[in-house]
Design an enzyme around this catalytic site. Structure first.
Site, mmCIF file in Angstrom:
data_model
loop_
_atom_site.group_PDB
_atom_site.id
_atom_site.type_symbol
_atom_site.label_atom_id
_atom_site.label_comp_id
_atom_site.label_asym_id
_atom_site.label_seq_id
_atom_site.Cartn_x
_atom_site.Cartn_y
_atom_site.Cartn_z
ATOM 1 N N LYS A 1 69.156 10.884 92.834
ATOM 2 C CA LYS A 1 69.381 9.787 93.662
ATOM 3 C C LYS A 1 70.172 9.896 94.926
ATOM 4 O O LYS A 1 69.945 9.680 96.021
ATOM 5 C CB LYS A 1 69.881 8.650 92.936
ATOM 6 N N LYS B 1 67.457 19.196 89.539
ATOM 7 C CA LYS B 1 66.963 18.044 89.226
ATOM 8 C C LYS B 1 66.944 17.027 90.388
ATOM 9 O O LYS B 1 67.564 16.946 91.189
ATOM 10 C CB LYS B 1 68.079 17.471 88.245
ATOM 11 N N LYS C 1 79.811 17.466 89.105
ATOM 12 C CA LYS C 1 80.366 16.444 90.049
ATOM 13 C C LYS C 1 81.696 16.638 90.434
ATOM 14 O O LYS C 1 82.177 16.475 91.474
ATOM 15 C CB LYS C 1 80.082 14.983 89.660
HETATM 16 N N1 AQP Z 1 65.011 14.080 87.945
HETATM 17 C C1 AQP Z 1 64.737 13.273 86.861
HETATM 18 N N2 AQP Z 1 64.052 13.509 86.031
HETATM 19 C C2 AQP Z 1 63.784 12.531 84.850
HETATM 20 N N3 AQP Z 1 64.955 11.564 84.625
HETATM 21 C C3 AQP Z 1 65.728 11.235 85.381
HETATM 22 N N4 AQP Z 1 66.956 10.476 85.481
HETATM 23 C C4 AQP Z 1 67.744 10.892 86.506
HETATM 24 N N5 AQP Z 1 67.003 11.869 87.361
HETATM 25 C C5 AQP Z 1 65.873 12.283 86.707
HETATM 26 C C6 AQP Z 1 67.217 9.494 84.537
HETATM 27 O O1 AQP Z 1 67.021 8.488 85.301
HETATM 28 C C7 AQP Z 1 67.987 7.194 84.515
HETATM 29 C C8 AQP Z 1 68.917 6.904 85.522
HETATM 30 O O2 AQP Z 1 69.897 7.778 86.141
HETATM 31 P P1 AQP Z 1 71.306 7.583 86.476
HETATM 32 O O3 AQP Z 1 71.534 6.750 87.621
HETATM 33 O O4 AQP Z 1 71.932 7.410 85.170
HETATM 34 O O5 AQP Z 1 71.698 9.186 86.478
HETATM 35 P P2 AQP Z 1 71.999 10.193 87.713
HETATM 36 O O6 AQP Z 1 72.399 11.416 87.044
HETATM 37 O O7 AQP Z 1 73.226 9.597 88.107
HETATM 38 O O8 AQP Z 1 70.856 9.932 88.588
HETATM 39 P P3 AQP Z 1 70.575 10.957 89.768
HETATM 40 O O9 AQP Z 1 69.494 10.574 90.387
HETATM 41 O O10 AQP Z 1 70.881 12.306 89.538
HETATM 42 O O11 AQP Z 1 71.788 10.528 90.908
HETATM 43 P P4 AQP Z 1 73.131 11.176 91.230
HETATM 44 O O12 AQP Z 1 72.850 12.354 91.707
HETATM 45 O O13 AQP Z 1 73.884 10.090 92.203
HETATM 46 O O14 AQP Z 1 73.843 11.642 89.908
HETATM 47 C C9 AQP Z 1 68.685 8.126 83.579
HETATM 48 O O15 AQP Z 1 68.092 7.835 82.379
HETATM 49 C C10 AQP Z 1 68.472 9.632 83.897
HETATM 50 O O16 AQP Z 1 68.368 10.624 82.746
#
Ligand code: AQP
Length: 337
Positions: A205, A202, A121
């Site tokens: 969001k 991965k 990040k």
């Molecule tokens: N691709 C995934 N497969 C399985 N589990 C996932 N999680 C996130 N992406 C996947 C799980 O969802 C929960 C919430 O995510 P978070 O908001 O805590 O994590 P994050 O890394 O911020 O999610 P994103 O989607 O990757 O958002 P960005 O890109 O904004 O950082 C967690 O339990 C996570 O493991």
């Protein structure tokens, strides 16, 4: 739930940052695991708005206010039952921020600098804030405040939960045994769903918000689901066995496995010789069927934000005394009381 019953149940804590487009990866890796196990545990599910502030340039106040409500509705729509589980907003319980400061003081800088999520990040930021570096300390505070036994998360969060354990152990070394050391709860298959447009990254969001073909959103309409699955990356072969499939096809098979509950041999038999068109068609049907009740419940909940507000305030009131008790114990141990 009776208080005497709750005492004997392991405590589960988890949270999601209210940013971006909530997707089937979040559902498979986290929300479905939370929902399935609710009756076995004493559950605490947080909407971690303080974590969202770690990239302030990207998060406008009005956006965050809306996202918190949207995510609360999505938690419930995915099966989190406010009667069985406390649902609350992180910033409504001040102990999260206070414990973070105390834990910052015992966490070596090097531990934070080697976190994979921080490295990826911060690489995209022009200037990196202290909050982004301390993100996993806030996560450790979230978990440790509630004497958490189990943390159900996706595979990407494994390193942060391990760091939480390290922080708890370092604190014990410096000040004596104070925290419960949490364990990970990760599903065997589906803990890392990959991007449909790029199976080397991965499903995320933030990418889902920028690129429609990247993810399936939890409230996507059937037509959108159909188009997104149709465009998902595969290859020119016809290989639908888990062990031999290319990354994109393996991802589709894994999503099918997680949502259907079928065994791998049954899935391989189902798609043998059918080609990727068949796999995509059946996966689309399964996704539409799984997400239809979630979308419906979400839409109903969003028509009455007052009900959501009551649920969130009740959740915060329920968990705050536990958080306060932990904070008092920590401050006493450090000599602050
Ligand atoms: N691709 C995934 N497969 C399985 N589990 C996932 N999680 C996130 N992406 C996947 C799980 O969802 C929960 C919430 O995510 P978070 O908001 O805590 O994590 P994050 O890394 O911020 O999610 P994103 O989607 O990757 O958002 P960005 O890109 O904004 O950082 C967690 O339990 C996570 O493991």
């Amino acid at each position: 739930m009776q208080p005497s019953e709750a005492k004997h149940k392991p405590v589960v804590f988890s949270g999601i940052q209210p940013t971006g487009k909530m997707h089937i990866g979040n559902y498979i890796g986290a929300l479905s695991v939370w929902a399935e196990n609710q009756s076995k545990y004493d559950n605490i599910f947080c909407i971690v708005d303080l974590h969202a502030l770690t990239i302030p340039e990207a998060i406008k106040p009005e956006y965050l206010r809306h996202k918190v409500v949207e995510f609360a509705a999505l938690y419930i729509a995915c099966g989190i039952d406010p009667e069985q589980s406390a649902i609350f907003i992180q910033s409504h319980v001040p102990a999260h921020a206070e414990l973070t400061w105390l834990l910052n003081c015992v966490t070596p800088l090097g531990w934070l600098e080697r976190m994979t999520q921080y490295k990826s990040k911060s690489a995209h930021q022009e200037s990196v804030g202290t909050g982004l570096l301390a993100y996993p300390v806030l996560q450790a505070a979230d978990i440790l405040l509630y004497n958490t036994n189990l943390v159900p998360v996706g595979d990407d969060q494994r390193q942060h939960v391990e760091l939480t354990r390290d922080i708890a152990q370092r604190f014990a070394f410096l000040y004596g045994e104070t925290f419960v050391t949490p364990e990970l709860l990760i599903r065997r298959s589906g803990a890392r769903i990959m991007g449909l447009d790029d199976p080397t990254v991965k499903m995320s969001k933030s990418l889902g918000e920028q690129r429609p073909e990247h993810s399936i959103g939890l409230v996507d309409e059937p037509g959108v689901i159909r188009r997104t699955v149709a465009r998902a990356v595969t290859d020119t072969a016809r290989e639908t066995r888990f062990e031999h499939a290319s990354a994109g096809v393996l991802n589709l098979l894994t999503i099918y496995e997680a949502l259907s509950g079928e065994t791998r041999p049954a899935i391989e038999a189902r798609f043998a010789g059918g080609g990727y068109g068949d796999l995509k068609r059946q996966l689309t049907e399964l996704l539409v069927e799984t997400l239809a009740p979630i979308r419906k419940r979400y839409q109903d909940l969003m028509t009455d934000p007052t009900e959501l507000d009551i649920i969130l305030r009740t959740g915060a009131a329920k968990v705050a005394p536990v958080a306060e008790a932990t904070l008092t114990r920590v401050k006493r141990a450090m000599g602050c009381a």
